[in-house]
Design a protein around this motif. Structure first.
Motif, PDB file in Angstrom:
ATOM      1  N   UNK A 102       0.860  -1.183   0.000  1.00 25.01           N
ATOM      2  CA  UNK A 102       0.000   0.000   0.000  1.00 25.01           C
ATOM      3  C   UNK A 102       0.889   1.223   0.000  1.00 25.01           C
ATOM      4  N   UNK A 103       0.294   2.411  -0.028  1.00 20.73           N
ATOM      5  CA  UNK A 103       1.114   3.612   0.003  1.00 20.73           C
ATOM      6  C   UNK A 103       1.002   4.333   1.325  1.00 20.73           C
ATOM      7  N   UNK A 104       1.999   5.183   1.613  1.00 21.72           N
ATOM      8  CA  UNK A 104       2.052   5.783   2.929  1.00 21.72           C
ATOM      9  C   UNK A 104       1.650   7.243   2.910  1.00 21.72           C
ATOM     10  N   UNK A 105       1.328   7.776   4.105  1.00 20.44           N
ATOM     11  CA  UNK A 105       0.967   9.180   4.226  1.00 20.44           C
ATOM     12  C   UNK A 105       2.189  10.060   4.052  1.00 20.44           C
ATOM     13  N   UNK A 106       2.002  11.245   3.512  1.00 15.19           N
ATOM     14  CA  UNK A 106       3.126  12.149   3.334  1.00 15.19           C
ATOM     15  C   UNK A 106       3.602  12.645   4.662  1.00 15.19           C
ATOM     16  N   UNK A 114       6.527   4.888   0.681  1.00 10.31           N
ATOM     17  CA  UNK A 114       6.664   6.182   1.354  1.00 10.31           C
ATOM     18  C   UNK A 114       6.645   7.368   0.400  1.00 10.31           C
ATOM     19  N   UNK A 115       6.581   7.107  -0.903  1.00  6.51           N
ATOM     20  CA  UNK A 115       6.569   8.214  -1.870  1.00  6.51           C
ATOM     21  C   UNK A 115       5.148   8.639  -2.241  1.00  6.51           C
ATOM     22  N   UNK A 116       4.126   7.902  -1.726  1.00  3.58           N
ATOM     23  CA  UNK A 116       2.746   8.195  -2.103  1.00  3.58           C
ATOM     24  C   UNK A 116       1.860   8.346  -0.861  1.00  3.58           C
ATOM     25  N   UNK A 117       0.736   9.081  -0.990  1.00  4.58           N
ATOM     26  CA  UNK A 117      -0.187   9.222   0.140  1.00  4.58           C
ATOM     27  C   UNK A 117      -0.848   7.888   0.477  1.00  4.58           C
ATOM     28  N   UNK A 118      -1.031   7.636   1.771  1.00  5.60           N
ATOM     29  CA  UNK A 118      -1.695   6.410   2.193  1.00  5.60           C
ATOM     30  C   UNK A 118      -3.203   6.560   2.159  1.00  5.60           C
ATOM     31  N   UNK A 119      -3.704   7.757   2.507  1.00  6.86           N
ATOM     32  CA  UNK A 119      -5.145   7.983   2.502  1.00  6.86           C
ATOM     33  C   UNK A 119      -5.815   7.657   3.820  1.00  6.86           C
TER      34      UNK A 119
END
Length: 280
Positions: free
Chosen positions: A144-148, A266-271
């Motif tokens: 998944x992606x992470x929060x900024x 870590x390069x993308x928003x997690x949401x």
């Protein structure tokens, strides 16, 4: 993306990159920023499930509890009536009564609190993994992606190093008391060969077949000699505890409070929007 991965409101983060989250969202934000400064592109985050919060309008509530001394948890036994209708199930842990946490309570104090609690009485339950008689949850690892914003032992010293990799279903972090023996016998490649009955590792739920992969957030090579060396250095420096992260074999259960590990980009928003306690 978090929604697609099944992370629901009410879930809370318990570990980030092998480090236990004990100081809420501010600690999580610091760890994420530190990882990004170091150029880390991904990290594994452990979530606990959303709790079951229910309100009882009358007595009897309809469930039995017992104190699991080893875990310090009040475990639900037989369930019927109101409790069953509200979704309370055997094996869950009762954690709060009208917002009062039960940590450190005796069984008599818990019973008294239930007896005297004002109605409607709001109780919060959490699922816990299956020990001998305690509920079960399987770990899974997805992208998944992470929060900024005790002692470590080598069970196969001198033997041929295993060539078969353990299929990993996810990761789990355990806080270890360095003043007591760990109770794990490792193969030469950091795989848990066996766990001593009644030992610290046994109580924590470290499964055989798991592979030690991090110590206090620092990656470990597949070499038990290096693990023994780092544990020795931690003890020698006066440390009382350390967090060890394991890759779990397929189908094994998570430690208390952890249901799923997610590898975050870590390069993308997690949401996910967290409150101060790291609850989604």
């Amino acid at each position: 993306q978090a929604e697609r991965m099944g992370i629901s409101a009410g879930a809370s983060i318990k570990a980030f990159g092998g480090k236990c989250i004990t100081k809420g969202t501010e600690q999580l934000a610091r760890l994420i920023k530190k990882a990004k400064r170091k150029g880390v592109s991904a990290a594994v985050v452990g979530f606990s499930p959303a709790p079951l919060s229910v309100a009882f309008s009358s007595r009897p509530f309809g469930f039995m509890i017992r104190l699991e001394d080893t875990l310090g948890l009040f475990i639900v036994g037989e369930v019927d009536g109101q409790a069953k209708e509200l979704g309370v199930a055997p094996g869950m842990a009762l954690v709060t009564i009208n917002d009062a946490e039960l940590t450190g309570f005796t069984i008599d104090q818990c019973f008294q609190c239930l007896k005297e609690a004002a109605l409607p009485c709001r109780l919060v339950f959490r699922k816990v993994p299956k020990g001998d008689a305690i509920g079960s949850m399987v770990v899974e690892e997805v992208a998944v992606s992470s929060s900024d914003d005790g002692d470590v032992k080598d069970a196969n010293r001198g033997s041929k190093e295993p060539s078969v990799e353990v299929p990993a279903a996810g990761s789990a972090s355990f806080k270890l008391d360095l003043t007591r023996p760990l109770g794990i016998f490792f193969a030469r490649d950091c795989t848990v060969d066996r766990v001593g009955p009644g030992s610290q590792a046994d109580v924590l739920g470290v499964p055989t077949g798991a592979v030690a992969c991090e110590l206090d957030g620092e990656a470990l090579p597949r070499a038990t000699d290096e693990l023994v060396k780092r544990m020795g250095l931690a003890k020698g420096s006066g440390r009382k505890s350390a967090v060890m992260t394991f890759q779990l074999p397929m189908g094994e259960v998570a430690p208390i409070g952890l249901v799923a590990s997610f590898e975050m980009d870590l390069s993308k928003p997690l949401g996910i929007f967290f409150d101060k306690r790291c609850v989604a």
